[in-house]
Scaffold this motif. Structure first.
Motif, PDB file in Angstrom:
ATOM      1  N   THR A  10       7.769  45.835  20.690  1.00 42.40           N
ATOM      2  CA  THR A  10       7.649  44.376  20.791  1.00 42.40           C
ATOM      3  C   THR A  10       6.442  43.876  20.019  1.00 42.40           C
ATOM      4  N   ASN A  11       5.316  44.565  20.158  1.00 38.84           N
ATOM      5  CA  ASN A  11       4.122  44.145  19.423  1.00 38.84           C
ATOM      6  C   ASN A  11       4.294  44.346  17.914  1.00 38.84           C
ATOM      7  N   THR A  16      -5.522  48.137  19.093  1.00 37.88           N
ATOM      8  CA  THR A  16      -4.068  48.139  19.253  1.00 37.88           C
ATOM      9  C   THR A  16      -3.407  47.717  17.950  1.00 37.88           C
ATOM     10  N   HIS A  37      -0.872  49.938  15.454  1.00 38.73           N
ATOM     11  CA  HIS A  37       0.464  49.501  15.038  1.00 38.73           C
ATOM     12  C   HIS A  37       0.550  49.369  13.520  1.00 38.73           C
ATOM     13  N   SER A  46      10.564  53.132  20.536  1.00 38.86           N
ATOM     14  CA  SER A  46       9.254  53.642  20.936  1.00 38.86           C
ATOM     15  C   SER A  46       8.459  52.531  21.612  1.00 38.86           C
ATOM     16  N   ARG A  47       7.477  52.957  22.380  1.00 37.99           N
ATOM     17  CA  ARG A  47       6.608  51.979  23.029  1.00 37.99           C
ATOM     18  C   ARG A  47       5.893  51.173  21.958  1.00 37.99           C
ATOM     19  N   GLY A  48       5.655  49.933  22.252  1.00 37.89           N
ATOM     20  CA  GLY A  48       4.941  49.101  21.300  1.00 37.89           C
ATOM     21  C   GLY A  48       5.836  48.369  20.319  1.00 37.89           C
TER      22      GLY A  48
END
Length: 91
Positions: free
Chosen positions: A16-17, A45, A49, A12-14
């Protein structure tokens, strides 16, 4: 748990964070503001997360609302090797 980890960090997007957040929390518990400053990300953000990580039993909050610290869960820590494998693909 492994499927959830693949989804959270690689599918899913995110991802890496989220990897960055988990690595920072592995050093010591932190609150959302500290994470935002340390990782140079927007506070909203970070909270998004953290909510995702909490929903999938990766982190758990402790303390009161203001300055609430986040910790890695015992369940997640038992899957640290899987996390490392996934994070190598994401980094």
């Amino acid at each position: 748990m492994e499927k959830a980890l693949w989804y959270l960090f690689a599918g899913s997007r995110g991802g890496t964070n989220r990897v960055r957040i988990v690595r920072d929390l592995a050093d010591r518990p932190r609150n959302a503001n500290e994470l935002a400053e340390r990782l140079d990300l927007d506070y909203n953000t970070i909270t998004h997360h953290l909510d995702m990580l909490q929903e999938h039993d990766v982190v758990e909050p402790g303390g009161n609302d203001y300055g609430r610290l986040y910790f890695l869960t015992d369940r997640f820590e038992r899957h640290w090797e899987t996390f490392e494998e996934i994070s190598e693909e994401v980094d």
